[in-house]
Design an enzyme around this catalytic site. Structure first.
Site, mmCIF file in Angstrom:
data_model
loop_
_atom_site.group_PDB
_atom_site.id
_atom_site.type_symbol
_atom_site.label_atom_id
_atom_site.label_comp_id
_atom_site.label_asym_id
_atom_site.label_seq_id
_atom_site.Cartn_x
_atom_site.Cartn_y
_atom_site.Cartn_z
ATOM 1 C CG ASP A 30 13.888 -13.202 -6.640
ATOM 2 O OD1 ASP A 30 14.537 -13.971 -7.384
ATOM 3 O OD2 ASP A 30 14.181 -11.990 -6.480
ATOM 4 C CE LYS A 35 13.474 -11.687 -11.431
ATOM 5 N NZ LYS A 35 14.857 -12.162 -11.431
ATOM 6 C CG PHE A 152 26.675 -28.604 -15.238
ATOM 7 C CD1 PHE A 152 27.948 -28.110 -15.498
ATOM 8 C CD2 PHE A 152 26.478 -29.329 -14.078
ATOM 9 C CE1 PHE A 152 29.003 -28.345 -14.625
ATOM 10 C CE2 PHE A 152 27.519 -29.580 -13.197
ATOM 11 C CZ PHE A 152 28.787 -29.084 -13.470
ATOM 12 C CG ASN A 208 30.551 -22.772 -16.994
ATOM 13 O OD1 ASN A 208 30.056 -23.769 -17.509
ATOM 14 N ND2 ASN A 208 29.821 -21.847 -16.384
ATOM 15 C CB ALA A 252 34.749 -19.503 -35.901
ATOM 16 C CB CYS A 260 27.543 -18.889 -17.416
ATOM 17 S SG CYS A 260 26.018 -19.137 -16.501
ATOM 18 C CE LYS A 263 27.804 -15.394 -12.913
ATOM 19 N NZ LYS A 263 28.341 -16.609 -12.319
#
Ligand code: NAD
Length: 430
Positions: A30, A35, A152, A208, A252, A260, A263
């Site tokens: 990264d 981090k 996923f 998605n 609902a 995810c 965007k």
């Protein structure tokens, strides 16, 4: 296998830790040095059930290494996964500059065959761009493959999802790439779909978008239920038993958020436009999702009349339970709208308050659910954490200034709430 995973976010970190636990030698890279320093100590910077343990175990076994040095990682790996962010640009298009940066560095460092795999969610034809970038910068005679292997996993159940996927998608252009990736995923017993690169890229965006469409569909139905006195939960149950429809994603509420769905939906609409197709269906999905938040705000107004100078207790800030992720959480727009009308906000979230503090101004944070109820003019539920379902509702009632609950996630039984003496408002239920 010697693997590098670039990007230690929700996807890269979970993938890296899981690949290591399957017996691979994994280097996670990264650019964020803070981090990486924290990860080296076995401390993930995100909350994800089971992840910290997995990281610690594999650090100990030396199957997992964290670094900021992408160049060194490229040289020692055979397979490189790109799992960096692909955030939305202001027009909704995916910003692929992080992907390009990584592809360039890989190209410049490759000394032998590398399999470069897109794991980030990217628009169709990104693989072609990655291939061009690698070809442009690579040394003469160094061969490579580009593949697409969309992820996923869901935040909140990411480790479990990674290890138990419904399917694995491999977008490949060579038998060699197919063999390497099939081998890597062999321990996970699930169907492997081998496709061309572009189809694999579209599978992710299409999946998605379809799930987002299911949510907007049931939210639109909830509006009809609200207007007619029907019960959206009964409707969803009756629909979901039809195996062609399925039960999932028919709850609902106040709409979807997170890093995810919003965007990816926007990016899919934009790439469709670029390819000459006006994806109106998905535009409606987006619009319904936006409207749902406004509709919820109207419910709060209906419940407490004037919002100005009222104290509103908010339970749940993360975009969904079991995560601390605040990105595109519906709470952001809802709290901003309430504050703009003069409300004072007291809030509690079991895990997202650290990240919420970076997002919200002038929010008072409670130490638990009850402290948020104390003295509030109404209680608003924005995330369906399990612990909110278990609240002592008599105590909640005693603590609130007025017994008003506006529930954006349909956590409680309306009849029971009324029997307890609450004025209870929920989504699409009489
Ligand atoms: P994230 O923002 O949590 O993580 C991305 C990481 O990449 C960050 O730690 C960032 O510092 C790092 N990074 C950026 N540029 C870098 C570079 N040049 N070199 C090294 N590291 C770099 O994002 P995420 O949620 O893990 O998502 C990553 C991708 O996976 C996105 O395309 C997303 O759409 C997709 N995805 C996400 C999920 C999810 O649930 N979050 C699920 C499936 C797919």
């Amino acid at each position: 296998m010697k693997i590098t995973v670039v990007g230690c976010g929700y996807v890269g970190l979970v993938s890296g830790a899981c690949f290591a636990s399957l017996g691979n030698q994994v280097t996670c890279v990264d650019i964020d040095a803070k981090k990486v320093a924290s990860l080296k100590k076995g401390k993930p910077t995100i909350y994800e059930p089971g992840l910290e343990e997995l990281i610690r175990q594999n650090l100990k076994k030396k199957f997992l290494v964290f670094t900021t040095d992408l160049k060194a990682a490229v040289r020692k790996s055979d397979v490189i996964f790109i799992a960096v962010g692909t955030p939305p640009r202001p027009n909704g298009e995916a910003d692929l500059s992080f992907v390009e940066d990584v592809a360039q560095t890989i190209a410049l460092e490759m000394r032998s065959y590398k399999l470069v795999v897109e794991k980030s969610t990217v628009p169709v034809q990104t693989g072609e761009r990655i291939r061009q970038t690698l070809a442009h910068h690579a040394r003469k005679g160094v061969s490579f493959d580009v593949a697409s292997n969309p992820e996923f996993l869901r935040e909140g159940t990411a480790v479990r999802d990674f290890m138990n996927p419904d399917r694995i998608i491999l977008g490949v252009e060579s038998k060699r790439a197919e063999a390497v990736l099939s081998d890597l995923y062999k321990p996970l017993k699930c169907p492997i779909v081998v496709a061309d690169l572009k189809s694999a890229e579209i599978i992710k965006h299409a999946s998605n978008s379809f799930l987002a469409a299911k949510i907007s569909f049931i939210n639109a139905i909830s509006r009809l239920c609200d207007a007619s006195g029907a019960d959206v939960e009964k409707v969803a149950y009756g629909m979901g038993l039809d195996r062609r429809i399925g039960k999932g994603f028919l709850n609902a509420g106040i709409g979807f958020g997170g890093f995810c769905f919003p965007k990816d939906l926007a990016a899919f609409i934009r790439i469709s436009e670029k390819l000459g197709y006006n994806f109106e269906l998905l535009k409606a999905v987006e619009q319904i999702n936006e409207d749902q938040k406004k509709f919820f705000l109207k419910k709060i107004e209906e419940a407490i009349w004037n919002i100005n100078s009222k104290t509103i207790g908010v339970l749940g800030l993360a975009f969904k339970p079991n995560t601390d992720d605040m990105r595109f959480a519906p709470s952001i727009d809802i709290i901003a709208a309430l504050q703009s009308q003069g409300a004072k906000i007291k809030a509690f979230d079991p895990h997202a308050m650290g990240k919420a503090k970076e997002v919200f101004k002038n929010v008072a944070y409670g130490s638990d659910s009850y402290s948020v109820c104390k003295g509030s003019d109404c209680l608003v539920i924005l995330t369906e954490w399990d612990e909110f379902k278990e609240l002592d509702l008599q105590r909640v009632k005693r603590l609130l200034k007025a017994p008003v609950v506006v529930d954006g996630r349909n956590l409680y039984d309306p009849k029971k709430m009324r029997a307890l003496g609450f004025r209870y408002f929920s989504m699409g239920r009489p």
